[in-house]
Write an enzyme that holds these catalytic residues in place. Structure first.
Site, mmCIF file in Angstrom:
data_model
loop_
_atom_site.group_PDB
_atom_site.id
_atom_site.type_symbol
_atom_site.label_atom_id
_atom_site.label_comp_id
_atom_site.label_asym_id
_atom_site.label_seq_id
_atom_site.Cartn_x
_atom_site.Cartn_y
_atom_site.Cartn_z
ATOM 1 C CB ALA A 64 -0.889 -0.021 1.236
ATOM 2 N N GLY A 107 0.866 -5.153 0.887
ATOM 3 C CA GLY A 107 -0.334 -5.273 0.057
ATOM 4 C C GLY A 107 -0.037 -5.849 -1.316
ATOM 5 C CD GLU A 110 -1.802 -8.057 2.896
ATOM 6 O OE1 GLU A 110 -1.908 -8.388 4.075
ATOM 7 O OE2 GLU A 110 -1.983 -6.891 2.496
ATOM 8 C CD GLU A 130 2.112 -5.766 5.455
ATOM 9 O OE1 GLU A 130 2.997 -6.612 5.712
ATOM 10 O OE2 GLU A 130 1.254 -5.951 4.570
HETATM 11 N N1 DAK Z 1 4.555 3.384 -0.506
HETATM 12 C C1 DAK Z 1 4.900 4.606 -0.989
HETATM 13 N N2 DAK Z 1 6.031 4.815 -1.669
HETATM 14 C C2 DAK Z 1 6.863 3.787 -1.849
HETATM 15 C C3 DAK Z 1 6.568 2.496 -1.357
HETATM 16 C C4 DAK Z 1 5.343 2.326 -0.645
HETATM 17 N N3 DAK Z 1 4.919 1.118 -0.210
HETATM 18 N N4 DAK Z 1 7.582 1.674 -1.686
HETATM 19 C C5 DAK Z 1 8.457 2.415 -2.369
HETATM 20 N N5 DAK Z 1 8.038 3.684 -2.465
HETATM 21 C C6 DAK Z 1 8.705 4.822 -3.109
HETATM 22 C C7 DAK Z 1 9.865 5.311 -2.260
HETATM 23 O O1 DAK Z 1 9.420 6.183 -1.247
HETATM 24 C C8 DAK Z 1 10.703 6.022 -3.329
HETATM 25 O O2 DAK Z 1 10.117 7.272 -3.580
HETATM 26 P P1 DAK Z 1 11.056 8.605 -3.779
HETATM 27 O O3 DAK Z 1 11.888 8.695 -2.557
HETATM 28 O O4 DAK Z 1 11.854 8.325 -5.024
HETATM 29 O O5 DAK Z 1 10.053 9.711 -3.951
HETATM 30 C C9 DAK Z 1 10.500 5.131 -4.556
HETATM 31 O O6 DAK Z 1 9.310 4.409 -4.324
HETATM 32 C C10 DAK Z 1 11.631 4.137 -4.761
HETATM 33 O O7 DAK Z 1 11.787 3.452 -3.543
HETATM 34 P P2 DAK Z 1 13.228 3.085 -2.959
HETATM 35 O O8 DAK Z 1 14.197 4.187 -3.248
HETATM 36 O O9 DAK Z 1 13.035 2.691 -1.548
HETATM 37 O O10 DAK Z 1 13.615 1.830 -3.873
HETATM 38 P P3 DAK Z 1 14.515 0.587 -3.534
HETATM 39 O O11 DAK Z 1 14.624 -0.193 -4.792
HETATM 40 O O12 DAK Z 1 15.786 1.007 -2.837
HETATM 41 O O13 DAK Z 1 13.685 -0.264 -2.455
HETATM 42 C C11 DAK Z 1 11.687 -1.386 -1.612
HETATM 43 C C12 DAK Z 1 12.479 -0.864 -2.863
HETATM 44 C C13 DAK Z 1 10.381 -1.908 -2.157
HETATM 45 C C14 DAK Z 1 12.461 -2.498 -0.936
HETATM 46 C C15 DAK Z 1 11.496 -0.192 -0.625
HETATM 47 O O14 DAK Z 1 10.991 0.930 -1.357
HETATM 48 C C16 DAK Z 1 10.534 -0.532 0.479
HETATM 49 O O15 DAK Z 1 10.888 -1.146 1.480
HETATM 50 N N6 DAK Z 1 9.259 -0.084 0.328
HETATM 51 C C17 DAK Z 1 8.246 -0.246 1.365
HETATM 52 C C18 DAK Z 1 7.789 -1.674 1.464
HETATM 53 C C19 DAK Z 1 6.711 -1.839 2.533
HETATM 54 O O16 DAK Z 1 6.906 -1.518 3.700
HETATM 55 N N7 DAK Z 1 5.542 -2.325 2.132
HETATM 56 C C20 DAK Z 1 4.395 -2.463 2.995
HETATM 57 C C21 DAK Z 1 3.556 -1.200 2.914
HETATM 58 S S1 DAK Z 1 2.195 -1.259 4.050
HETATM 59 C C22 DAK Z 1 -5.350 -2.164 4.617
HETATM 60 C C23 DAK Z 1 -4.959 -3.368 4.081
HETATM 61 C C24 DAK Z 1 -3.654 -3.530 3.653
HETATM 62 C C25 DAK Z 1 -2.742 -2.486 3.754
HETATM 63 C C26 DAK Z 1 -3.144 -1.279 4.253
HETATM 64 C C27 DAK Z 1 -4.453 -1.118 4.719
HETATM 65 N N8 DAK Z 1 -6.740 -1.936 5.138
HETATM 66 C C28 DAK Z 1 -7.649 -3.097 5.031
HETATM 67 C C29 DAK Z 1 -7.128 -0.760 5.665
HETATM 68 C C30 DAK Z 1 -1.383 -2.714 3.310
HETATM 69 C C31 DAK Z 1 -0.352 -2.081 3.892
HETATM 70 C C32 DAK Z 1 0.992 -2.151 3.271
HETATM 71 O O17 DAK Z 1 1.208 -2.767 2.253
#
Ligand code: DAK
Length: 256
Positions: A64, A107, A110, A130
């Protein structure tokens, strides 16, 4: 350009491409709504028999959009109705193949698990990170993952947030097939075309039975299976499929 693209790579096959390369295909509300809309429409489109969801070479989806929800409160999260959009995706009656390259996290993982078949590139990485940002796998991760791979592996993935390499994901049953990164999409289209060549009613019944049966008792699930089998004997495609076998020719399935 739209954040979700719809392509038609082969007859009866639709491909939905998440298109936010600068954000590692993070699933913002616009992406989620378009995904749900496309899957609803394609689910009802007689010309579509199999659907592929994919991203790009760096990410299927990194989860997400964290920036979009960082400041949200409980009521706002409820009102966004994300959980309802997930249900629409899961309810698609046609087989959905996830073609995964790069990251499928949170997400994104998922979303892949909501699909019916997962084809992953050899360098893909899956995971539920997460917990590292103070939330939990809330798009089905705490439930679909243990059902797919068992409690102890699922618990480790959800509680450590560690990423899982494609080969390990395959070994634990989270991935259906591994392909070279550059071949993932081609392989997904090939498999989709194969499935699309079969009788659509049989294909849809198989999907429904495998999914519904997982949460029913074995006895109930076997009864559902028997009923579905009986129903297929009312279809023209069953007659065509068996007649074609007897006549040693290729069947022409119409979805009737
Ligand atoms: N969200 C927003 N931006 C993201 C992102 C994300 N999940 N993942 C990457 N980006 C953005 C980064 O901020 C960066 O943006 P700028 O700084 O260039 O503006 C750009 O994408 C490139 O990212 P990186 O520089 O970090 O790229 P790398 O190749 O070095 O790393 C990575 C890629 C995927 C390993 C890293 O970006 C990362 O760890 N991303 C976050 C992964 C994460 O934590 N995912 C879980 C998110 S929480 C719900 C149900 C489900 C959900 C929510 C609510 N309800 C039922 C209400 C789900 C929640 C989630 O998924």
């Amino acid at each position: 350009m739209s954040v979700v693209l719809l392509e038609r790579p082969a007859e009866h096959v639709a491909l939905i491409r998440i298109n936010r390369p600068d954000a590692r295909n993070a699933l913002n509300m616009a992406v989620r709504k378009l995904l749900a809309q496309h899957l609803t429409d394609l689910g009802q489109d007689p010309a579509t028999r199999v659907i592929i969801i994919t991203g790009n070479e760096k990410a299927f989806a990194a989860g997400a959009d964290i920036k979009e929800m960082a400041d949200a409160g409980t009521i706002e999260m409820m009102q966004r109705g994300t959980h309802l959009l997930w249900r629409v995706i899961a309810a698609c009656p046609k087989p959905v193949i996830a073609a995964v390259n790069g990251f499928a996290l949170g997400g994104g993982c998922e979303l892949a698990m909501t699909c019916d078949i997962i084809i992953a590139g050899e360098n893909a990485k899956l995971g539920q990170p997460e917990v590292k940002i103070g939330i939990l796998p809330g798009g089905g991760g705490t439930q679909r993952l243990p059902r797919a791979i068992g409690k102890y592996k699922a618990m480790k993935i959800c509680l450590t947030g560690d990423l899982v390499a494609a080969k390990d994901a395959y070994d634990m049953g989270l991935v259906s097939e591994i392909a070279p990164d550059a071949e993932v999409e081609k392989r997904a289209i090939e498999m989709a075309t194969q499935i699309a060549s079969y009788a659509p009613l049989a294909v849809q019944q198989i999907k429904e039975l495998v999914n519904a049966g997982q949460d029913a008792s074995l006895d109930t699930a076997l009864r559902l299976e028997t009923k579905a089998m009986h129903i297929l004997f009312s279809s023209q495609d069953q007659k065509e499929g068996m007649q074609a076998f007897i006549e040693k020719r290729k069947p022409e399935f119409q979805g009737r």
